[in-house]
Motif scaffolding. Sequence first.
Motif, PDB file in Angstrom:
ATOM      1  N   PRO A 119       0.621  -0.956  -0.109  1.00 40.23           N
ATOM      2  CA  PRO A 119      -0.106   0.115   0.132  1.00 40.23           C
ATOM      3  C   PRO A 119       0.923   1.065   0.028  1.00 40.23           C
ATOM      4  O   PRO A 119       1.816   1.443   0.626  1.00 40.23           O
ATOM      5  CB  PRO A 119      -0.855  -0.088   1.240  1.00 40.23           C
ATOM      6  CG  PRO A 119      -0.517  -1.402   1.817  1.00 40.23           C
ATOM      7  CD  PRO A 119       0.619  -1.972   1.247  1.00 40.23           C
ATOM      8  N   GLU A 120       0.255   2.259  -0.726  1.00 38.96           N
ATOM      9  CA  GLU A 120       0.906   3.764  -0.511  1.00 38.96           C
ATOM     10  C   GLU A 120       1.600   4.108   0.874  1.00 38.96           C
ATOM     11  O   GLU A 120       2.882   4.462   0.759  1.00 38.96           O
ATOM     12  CB  GLU A 120       0.016   4.675  -1.069  1.00 38.96           C
ATOM     13  CG  GLU A 120       0.688   6.083  -1.122  1.00 38.96           C
ATOM     14  CD  GLU A 120       1.624   6.268  -2.300  1.00 38.96           C
ATOM     15  OE1 GLU A 120       1.381   5.453  -3.226  1.00 38.96           O
ATOM     16  OE2 GLU A 120       2.579   6.972  -1.904  1.00 38.96           O
ATOM     17  N   GLU A 121       0.893   3.913   1.978  1.00 41.61           N
ATOM     18  CA  GLU A 121       1.403   4.139   3.308  1.00 41.61           C
ATOM     19  C   GLU A 121       2.648   3.253   3.615  1.00 41.61           C
ATOM     20  O   GLU A 121       3.136   3.549   4.648  1.00 41.61           O
ATOM     21  CB  GLU A 121       0.292   4.289   4.187  1.00 41.61           C
ATOM     22  CG  GLU A 121      -0.243   2.914   4.719  1.00 41.61           C
ATOM     23  CD  GLU A 121      -1.519   2.586   4.008  1.00 41.61           C
ATOM     24  OE1 GLU A 121      -1.432   3.026   2.602  1.00 41.61           O
ATOM     25  OE2 GLU A 121      -2.181   1.711   4.310  1.00 41.61           O
ATOM     26  N   ARG A 123       5.132   2.687   1.549  1.00 40.07           N
ATOM     27  CA  ARG A 123       6.228   2.628   0.348  1.00 40.07           C
ATOM     28  C   ARG A 123       7.621   3.127   0.926  1.00 40.07           C
ATOM     29  O   ARG A 123       8.525   2.721   0.638  1.00 40.07           O
ATOM     30  CB  ARG A 123       5.657   3.488  -0.770  1.00 40.07           C
ATOM     31  CG  ARG A 123       4.511   2.973  -1.568  1.00 40.07           C
ATOM     32  CD  ARG A 123       4.976   1.895  -2.425  1.00 40.07           C
ATOM     33  NE  ARG A 123       6.197   2.162  -3.463  1.00 40.07           N
ATOM     34  CZ  ARG A 123       5.903   3.106  -4.119  1.00 40.07           C
ATOM     35  NH1 ARG A 123       5.128   3.586  -4.739  1.00 40.07           N
ATOM     36  NH2 ARG A 123       7.130   3.427  -4.846  1.00 40.07           N
ATOM     37  N   ARG A 151       0.739  -2.629  -6.193  1.00 40.33           N
ATOM     38  CA  ARG A 151      -0.083  -1.688  -5.244  1.00 40.33           C
ATOM     39  C   ARG A 151      -1.210  -2.626  -4.659  1.00 40.33           C
ATOM     40  O   ARG A 151      -1.385  -3.789  -5.037  1.00 40.33           O
ATOM     41  CB  ARG A 151      -0.821  -0.709  -6.230  1.00 40.33           C
ATOM     42  CG  ARG A 151       0.154   0.410  -6.517  1.00 40.33           C
ATOM     43  CD  ARG A 151      -1.185   1.401  -7.175  1.00 40.33           C
ATOM     44  NE  ARG A 151      -1.552   0.900  -8.357  1.00 40.33           N
ATOM     45  CZ  ARG A 151      -3.076   1.055  -8.414  1.00 40.33           C
ATOM     46  NH1 ARG A 151      -3.580   1.950  -7.273  1.00 40.33           N
ATOM     47  NH2 ARG A 151      -3.655   0.626  -9.372  1.00 40.33           N
TER      48      ARG A 151
ATOM     49  N   GLU B  34       8.508   1.984 -10.745  1.00 38.55           N
ATOM     50  CA  GLU B  34       8.413   0.779 -10.160  1.00 38.55           C
ATOM     51  C   GLU B  34       9.826   0.047 -10.377  1.00 38.55           C
ATOM     52  O   GLU B  34      10.293  -0.664  -9.546  1.00 38.55           O
ATOM     53  CB  GLU B  34       7.286  -0.110 -11.287  1.00 38.55           C
ATOM     54  CG  GLU B  34       7.371  -1.469 -10.682  1.00 38.55           C
ATOM     55  CD  GLU B  34       6.245  -2.259 -11.638  1.00 38.55           C
ATOM     56  OE1 GLU B  34       5.620  -1.680 -12.429  1.00 38.55           O
ATOM     57  OE2 GLU B  34       6.280  -3.534 -11.280  1.00 38.55           O
ATOM     58  N   PHE B 332       2.664   1.324 -10.161  1.00 36.96           N
ATOM     59  CA  PHE B 332       3.115   2.225  -8.889  1.00 36.96           C
ATOM     60  C   PHE B 332       2.943   3.915  -9.381  1.00 36.96           C
ATOM     61  O   PHE B 332       3.348   4.871  -8.793  1.00 36.96           O
ATOM     62  CB  PHE B 332       4.586   2.221  -8.708  1.00 36.96           C
ATOM     63  CG  PHE B 332       4.828   1.160  -7.492  1.00 36.96           C
ATOM     64  CD1 PHE B 332       3.739   0.459  -6.972  1.00 36.96           C
ATOM     65  CD2 PHE B 332       5.910   0.788  -7.042  1.00 36.96           C
ATOM     66  CE1 PHE B 332       3.743  -0.353  -5.978  1.00 36.96           C
ATOM     67  CE2 PHE B 332       6.046   0.093  -6.038  1.00 36.96           C
ATOM     68  CZ  PHE B 332       4.924  -0.695  -5.433  1.00 36.96           C
ATOM     69  N   THR B 333       2.807   4.051 -10.853  1.00 35.07           N
ATOM     70  CA  THR B 333       2.676   5.652 -11.327  1.00 35.07           C
ATOM     71  C   THR B 333       1.017   5.987 -11.716  1.00 35.07           C
ATOM     72  O   THR B 333       0.715   6.957 -11.702  1.00 35.07           O
ATOM     73  CB  THR B 333       3.476   5.701 -12.285  1.00 35.07           C
ATOM     74  OG1 THR B 333       3.022   4.826 -13.248  1.00 35.07           O
ATOM     75  CG2 THR B 333       4.850   5.633 -12.276  1.00 35.07           C
TER      76      THR B 333
END
Lengths: 334, 334
Positions: A119-121, A123, A151, B34, B332-333
């Motif tokens: 997840p983004e948090e 990364r 993701r 990525e 990832f983008t």
Amino acid sequence: MSGQDPIRRRRAIEQRAMRETEHTAHTALGSGAEFDAIRRILERWGPRAKRIGDDAAIVTTLGDRALVVSTDSSIENVHFRADWLTPVEIGYRATTAALSDLAAMGAKPLGLLAALAVPEEWRSRLEQITDGIGDAAELAGAPILGGDMSRSGELGLTITVLGAARAALFRTSARPGDQVYVTGRLGGPFAALRAFNSGESPAREHRKRFARPVARIAESIWLNEHGATAAIDISDGFAADIRHLAVASRVGITIQLDRLPCVDGVSPLDAAASGEEYELIVTAPAALDTSEFASRFGLELTEVGDVAHGKDEVRFMLGDEQVPGPPGYSHFTK
Amino acid sequence: MSGQDPIRRRRAIEQRAMRETEHTAHTALGSGAEFDAIRRILERWGPRAKRIGDDAAIVTTLGDRALVVSTDSSIENVHFRADWLTPVEIGYRATTAALSDLAAMGAKPLGLLAALAVPEEWRSRLEQITDGIGDAAELAGAPILGGDMSRSGELGLTITVLGAARAALFRTSARPGDQVYVTGRLGGPFAALRAFNSGESPAREHRKRFARPVARIAESIWLNEHGATAAIDISDGFAADIRHLAVASRVGITIQLDRLPCVDGVSPLDAAASGEEYELIVTAPAALDTSEFASRFGLELTEVGDVAHGKDEVRFMLGDEQVPGPPGYSHFTK
């Protein structure tokens, strides 16, 4: 059968399994909602699924060795909590859990793949997680060969491990007359979780057993070479995993709980319920040199029970009294 | 090198990779967030990671074959949406995506493992999902050998596939002078997603290409035996994947976009951007019998460009004019 060389006997099991084209070659599974779900799926898969149910799958033979493979997922808030473990420990522990399935087969690692759902948090902590994966891989001598990154909405690590065994150790191959042995001391993860759940800090040695378990790879290869007949690693708890072994081997097993090696401050019943230990349960004729094992690996090997004729049943004894075994851990009933 | 038998040449690459103990044996990766993340991780892993970056990893040799393995995750709302696919299709498609990585290596499947992360609200559809996994496994001739099942907050399927290749097809082994070929017709998934995103129903054939792609296993083995030098499967889109191949092989590639075989109603530029096709891009000396391929497999094989000296560069031509290539897909983008 009982006089036969255990390695030759397990080779024969392997070869029969490889020849087997019927799905009836699956390993017998225990009771519980999770296993009921798996049984329903296996029924629908029919002959499309083969040899399901041991710690790892035998894929093919590599000359005189069997290729074994296993995959294991660790998911946030199911298998770990971010406030209990560092990101390095999360990666280390997920990888060790998967490698432990190779130990349960007596296999030497060939390598691993890491599929990461991030997840983004998470990364910003990704490199720490992968450092932990690298630490566990290096400790087990398993090169990282590939993986996948996606993701996701929750952190998930699915580690696939590959190994080779001269004759794989199954959970189906315990024999009446064998003794039951366990490596290490149990109960550390139980004590750590008890502390975490009470809002306390676990004792240092309990936390270490929880956060930094060790896949017993070298130990397992030694046990495999020294007469072990069957093995399973302790992920669901000693009591649950010895039941899996009894069901798979279609034998009766009696466990002397007061012989169970426990960490300080944990009772035998609680130690037997403690999951994610990644210690090994092995069966063997009463001939394992536990002193040589202890001096070679700096780790106890303790005889805790015996295997008899009888079917799919484990009796837990405290002294002369039979007691109900502690429950196992199931992701689908908790 | 150019006159050498391609199978012998790839065998030599395989054997060099297996002897290689330096992590510099990783496949060169393309650009993008990525891949930057993966490069940073590989730097930290150092010699603990080996031979990363092709569609599948070479684990070891099996007599005269190479053992290849790959793992691939499909996660709800990242790789699929529950309102676009049936549960059977979700299982089928996740499994096909993983099997396609074996096709990209010219490998015959040995089996697969399915690690399923299943939220409570998906439990009632679990058997349909596993039916889809079984369908894809059967179609590819890959027995299901094991797996893992966990609770989770979002549906995730991580499929690990194992295969064997007489001489694996890498993305690193395209040679100046080769032609570039693509299987099938591209653009179906693009057209299906365009319709879904506009709130419309996709055309039946577009939806089928999106929901029921086919891993080109038999085709890949044929291509491997008939002189292919390198291969990659189309998951990120033709344009992105041909760039991966050029970077990995350190060659220049020119693509004639107007030769790209497209499904009805999709332009060549859109077809080149269409991801999750699971068709194959292969390079080969200009000697592939596309008619024999078509009659054998009922599938087109189309020559769409050529490989030259030059480095890591793909030129996309529309007639005589060079055009910017379409962007690729990155988890990832987006």
